[in-house]
Write a protein that holds these residues in place. Sequence first.
Motif, PDB file in Angstrom:
ATOM      1  N   VAL A   1     -17.097 -46.954  14.528  1.00  0.00           N
ATOM      2  CA  VAL A   1     -16.368 -48.223  14.538  1.00  0.00           C
ATOM      3  C   VAL A   1     -14.858 -47.958  14.516  1.00  0.00           C
ATOM      4  O   VAL A   1     -14.087 -48.556  15.265  1.00  0.00           O
ATOM      5  CB  VAL A   1     -16.789 -49.101  13.342  1.00  0.00           C
ATOM      6  CG1 VAL A   1     -15.898 -50.329  13.247  1.00  0.00           C
ATOM      7  CG2 VAL A   1     -18.247 -49.513  13.475  1.00  0.00           C
ATOM      8  N   PHE A   2     -14.443 -47.052  13.633  1.00  0.00           N
ATOM      9  CA  PHE A   2     -13.022 -46.714  13.504  1.00  0.00           C
ATOM     10  C   PHE A   2     -12.478 -46.105  14.789  1.00  0.00           C
ATOM     11  O   PHE A   2     -11.327 -46.349  15.179  1.00  0.00           O
ATOM     12  CB  PHE A   2     -12.847 -45.741  12.335  1.00  0.00           C
ATOM     13  CG  PHE A   2     -11.451 -45.233  12.174  1.00  0.00           C
ATOM     14  CD1 PHE A   2     -10.466 -46.008  11.571  1.00  0.00           C
ATOM     15  CD2 PHE A   2     -11.112 -43.964  12.636  1.00  0.00           C
ATOM     16  CE1 PHE A   2      -9.169 -45.538  11.431  1.00  0.00           C
ATOM     17  CE2 PHE A   2      -9.823 -43.484  12.497  1.00  0.00           C
ATOM     18  CZ  PHE A   2      -8.837 -44.274  11.899  1.00  0.00           C
ATOM     19  N   ASP A   3     -13.292 -45.313  15.463  1.00  0.00           N
ATOM     20  CA  ASP A   3     -12.860 -44.529  16.625  1.00  0.00           C
ATOM     21  C   ASP A   3     -13.197 -45.197  17.960  1.00  0.00           C
ATOM     22  O   ASP A   3     -13.040 -44.599  19.016  1.00  0.00           O
ATOM     23  CB  ASP A   3     -13.547 -43.149  16.560  1.00  0.00           C
ATOM     24  CG  ASP A   3     -12.909 -42.123  17.467  1.00  0.00           C
ATOM     25  OD1 ASP A   3     -11.688 -41.917  17.371  1.00  0.00           O
ATOM     26  OD2 ASP A   3     -13.645 -41.532  18.287  1.00  0.00           O
ATOM     27  N   TRP A   4     -13.647 -46.435  17.920  1.00  0.00           N
ATOM     28  CA  TRP A   4     -14.218 -47.092  19.104  1.00  0.00           C
ATOM     29  C   TRP A   4     -13.285 -47.117  20.307  1.00  0.00           C
ATOM     30  O   TRP A   4     -13.717 -46.960  21.456  1.00  0.00           O
ATOM     31  CB  TRP A   4     -14.633 -48.514  18.733  1.00  0.00           C
ATOM     32  CG  TRP A   4     -15.444 -49.207  19.787  1.00  0.00           C
ATOM     33  CD1 TRP A   4     -15.051 -50.197  20.631  1.00  0.00           C
ATOM     34  CD2 TRP A   4     -16.815 -48.929  20.124  1.00  0.00           C
ATOM     35  NE1 TRP A   4     -16.078 -50.578  21.454  1.00  0.00           N
ATOM     36  CE2 TRP A   4     -17.187 -49.811  21.163  1.00  0.00           C
ATOM     37  CE3 TRP A   4     -17.769 -48.027  19.627  1.00  0.00           C
ATOM     38  CZ2 TRP A   4     -18.450 -49.808  21.724  1.00  0.00           C
ATOM     39  CZ3 TRP A   4     -19.036 -48.034  20.203  1.00  0.00           C
ATOM     40  CH2 TRP A   4     -19.358 -48.912  21.233  1.00  0.00           C
ATOM     41  N   ASN A   5     -11.984 -47.324  20.089  1.00  0.00           N
ATOM     42  CA  ASN A   5     -11.052 -47.483  21.206  1.00  0.00           C
ATOM     43  C   ASN A   5     -10.431 -46.175  21.690  1.00  0.00           C
ATOM     44  O   ASN A   5      -9.651 -46.187  22.653  1.00  0.00           O
ATOM     45  CB  ASN A   5      -9.926 -48.455  20.812  1.00  0.00           C
ATOM     46  CG  ASN A   5     -10.420 -49.887  20.723  1.00  0.00           C
ATOM     47  OD1 ASN A   5     -11.268 -50.312  21.502  1.00  0.00           O
ATOM     48  ND2 ASN A   5      -9.899 -50.633  19.759  1.00  0.00           N
ATOM     49  N   THR A   6     -10.774 -45.059  21.069  1.00  0.00           N
ATOM     50  CA  THR A   6     -10.197 -43.778  21.474  1.00  0.00           C
ATOM     51  C   THR A   6     -10.451 -43.435  22.944  1.00  0.00           C
ATOM     52  O   THR A   6      -9.545 -42.951  23.626  1.00  0.00           O
ATOM     53  CB  THR A   6     -10.704 -42.647  20.564  1.00  0.00           C
ATOM     54  OG1 THR A   6     -10.270 -42.903  19.231  1.00  0.00           O
ATOM     55  CG2 THR A   6     -10.171 -41.297  21.003  1.00  0.00           C
ATOM     56  N   PRO A   7     -11.667 -43.681  23.488  1.00  0.00           N
ATOM     57  CA  PRO A   7     -11.868 -43.376  24.912  1.00  0.00           C
ATOM     58  C   PRO A   7     -10.907 -44.127  25.836  1.00  0.00           C
ATOM     59  O   PRO A   7     -10.547 -43.617  26.900  1.00  0.00           O
ATOM     60  CB  PRO A   7     -13.323 -43.815  25.159  1.00  0.00           C
ATOM     61  CG  PRO A   7     -13.976 -43.712  23.822  1.00  0.00           C
ATOM     62  CD  PRO A   7     -12.925 -44.117  22.841  1.00  0.00           C
ATOM     63  N   LYS A   8     -10.486 -45.326  25.426  1.00  0.00           N
ATOM     64  CA  LYS A   8      -9.568 -46.123  26.252  1.00  0.00           C
ATOM     65  C   LYS A   8      -8.132 -45.628  26.160  1.00  0.00           C
ATOM     66  O   LYS A   8      -7.269 -46.102  26.902  1.00  0.00           O
ATOM     67  CB  LYS A   8      -9.617 -47.587  25.825  1.00  0.00           C
ATOM     68  CG  LYS A   8     -10.976 -48.249  25.973  1.00  0.00           C
ATOM     69  CD  LYS A   8     -10.938 -49.686  25.466  1.00  0.00           C
ATOM     70  CE  LYS A   8     -12.299 -50.343  25.545  1.00  0.00           C
ATOM     71  NZ  LYS A   8     -12.259 -51.730  25.003  1.00  0.00           N
ATOM     72  N   LYS A   9      -7.882 -44.706  25.218  1.00  0.00           N
ATOM     73  CA  LYS A   9      -6.518 -44.213  25.013  1.00  0.00           C
ATOM     74  C   LYS A   9      -6.401 -42.722  25.320  1.00  0.00           C
ATOM     75  O   LYS A   9      -5.740 -41.967  24.624  1.00  0.00           O
ATOM     76  CB  LYS A   9      -6.082 -44.498  23.572  1.00  0.00           C
ATOM     77  CG  LYS A   9      -6.022 -45.984  23.241  1.00  0.00           C
ATOM     78  CD  LYS A   9      -5.593 -46.223  21.810  1.00  0.00           C
ATOM     79  CE  LYS A   9      -5.520 -47.716  21.504  1.00  0.00           C
ATOM     80  NZ  LYS A   9      -5.106 -47.978  20.096  1.00  0.00           N
ATOM     81  N   GLY A  10      -7.059 -42.329  26.377  1.00  0.00           N
ATOM     82  CA  GLY A  10      -6.957 -40.941  26.810  1.00  0.00           C
ATOM     83  C   GLY A  10      -7.969 -40.003  26.211  1.00  0.00           C
ATOM     84  O   GLY A  10      -8.026 -38.831  26.574  1.00  0.00           O
ATOM     85  N   GLY A  11      -8.775 -40.508  25.272  1.00  0.00           N
ATOM     86  CA  GLY A  11      -9.837 -39.680  24.708  1.00  0.00           C
ATOM     87  C   GLY A  11      -9.338 -38.618  23.747  1.00  0.00           C
ATOM     88  O   GLY A  11      -8.252 -38.724  23.166  1.00  0.00           O
ATOM     89  N   ARG A  12     -10.135 -37.566  23.586  1.00  0.00           N
ATOM     90  CA  ARG A  12      -9.827 -36.509  22.624  1.00  0.00           C
ATOM     91  C   ARG A  12     -10.322 -35.193  23.216  1.00  0.00           C
ATOM     92  O   ARG A  12     -11.358 -34.667  22.845  1.00  0.00           O
ATOM     93  CB  ARG A  12     -10.508 -36.831  21.290  1.00  0.00           C
ATOM     94  CG  ARG A  12     -10.131 -35.927  20.147  1.00  0.00           C
ATOM     95  CD  ARG A  12     -10.656 -36.453  18.810  1.00  0.00           C
ATOM     96  NE  ARG A  12     -12.038 -36.879  18.893  1.00  0.00           N
ATOM     97  CZ  ARG A  12     -12.444 -38.156  18.769  1.00  0.00           C
ATOM     98  NH1 ARG A  12     -11.569 -39.112  18.556  1.00  0.00           N
ATOM     99  NH2 ARG A  12     -13.735 -38.461  18.847  1.00  0.00           N
ATOM    100  N   ARG A  13      -9.546 -34.669  24.177  1.00  0.00           N
ATOM    101  CA  ARG A  13      -9.996 -33.457  24.860  1.00  0.00           C
ATOM    102  C   ARG A  13      -9.873 -32.238  23.957  1.00  0.00           C
ATOM    103  O   ARG A  13      -9.036 -32.180  23.054  1.00  0.00           O
ATOM    104  CB  ARG A  13      -9.223 -33.244  26.158  1.00  0.00           C
ATOM    105  CG  ARG A  13      -7.807 -32.731  26.020  1.00  0.00           C
ATOM    106  CD  ARG A  13      -7.194 -32.414  27.373  1.00  0.00           C
ATOM    107  NE  ARG A  13      -7.248 -33.564  28.256  1.00  0.00           N
ATOM    108  CZ  ARG A  13      -7.520 -33.503  29.562  1.00  0.00           C
ATOM    109  NH1 ARG A  13      -7.765 -32.343  30.118  1.00  0.00           N
ATOM    110  NH2 ARG A  13      -7.521 -34.575  30.296  1.00  0.00           N
ATOM    111  N   SER A  14     -10.709 -31.252  24.236  1.00  0.00           N
ATOM    112  CA  SER A  14     -10.713 -30.006  23.490  1.00  0.00           C
ATOM    113  C   SER A  14     -10.640 -28.844  24.475  1.00  0.00           C
ATOM    114  O   SER A  14     -11.564 -28.651  25.277  1.00  0.00           O
ATOM    115  CB  SER A  14     -11.992 -29.893  22.643  1.00  0.00           C
ATOM    116  OG  SER A  14     -12.168 -28.571  22.172  1.00  0.00           O
TER     117      SER A  14
END
Length: 346
Positions: free
Chosen positions: A69-82
């Motif tokens: 729930v907290f992280d729901w919008n992360t994909p819309k903001k460029g994601g979290r690449r590794s």
Amino acid sequence: MGTGSSILSALQDLFWLSKSKVEKQLQIISVLQWVLTFLVMGIACTLILMYILCTDCWAIAALYLAWLVFDWNTPKKGGRRSQWVRNWAIWRYFRDYFPIRLVKTHNLLTTRNYIFGYHPHGIMGLGAFCNFSTEATGVSQKFPGIRPYLATLAGNFRMPILRDYLMSGGICPVNRDSIDYILSKNGSGNAIIIVVGGAAESLNCTPGKNSVTLRNRKGFVKLALRHGADLVPVYSFGENEVYKQVIFEEGSWGRWVQKKFQKHIGFAPCIFHGRGLFSSNTWGLLPYSKPITTVVGEPITIPKIDNPSQKEVDFYHSVYVDSLIKLFDKYKGRFGLPETEVLEVN
């Protein structure tokens, strides 16, 4: 002395033969895990999470859901690449199974943003994934300073665990919010890879056929104009060769079902097969080991127009189509196609 040398030579041959077999098995495993990820990981992780909620370990699932729930919008903001995930050794085995190659034809400026149009879709977009969501073919070395984002169905990012796995490779949702963010609030040097033909194109992919669904696909051009992002045509030779598909004719019940799924869910179910796990002579989910060569063409300079007219969109779309055809014609002979082969644009 001669006998000893012969024995040593035979042992060396046996060693290298064994190493070759091990590498081949690792290649098969690497491709199989990706195919299973593509087909079932999202559903499987959802069911497992629901099951854990009903066990004594429910707190683990609850914590993850709270994080979700907290992280729901992360994909819309460029994601979290590794970069660690993108550099996994498994992707090099994945690359070598086919093998997959990335061909650079022009430099890309880090002061610009880009939209890559990837063609054709194929069944699973294997070339798109390997080239732009991993470092197996050296995309960061070939295009220094450019951050690639492969865009895929937004629905994938609603599935637990799968969403995090996809983001780690630099994959983002193919929707306006995500693309707008990357092209306007993430600086320059970004390249969004859009498989323009999408599900509709996958319905027609079959070995020996080079066709793209593009004539009425103009949304990516409008996005490029709104952000002043240069368009880059990309063609993947061999993408359609790795699976065989049952093609339903227009008007048939099978095509009707596929289009209904495409309209309401976003993807079209295909009846396809590759080779078996233990033999290339049997049917299975593994793709055939056919070479895939992805050629990145020359960027088309696009002006920034906040509200582009339909005439402007049509003009730059026609320029893009012409550039894609020229790219195909220039490189088709180098990758096994006859000079008489024509790219079919639908």
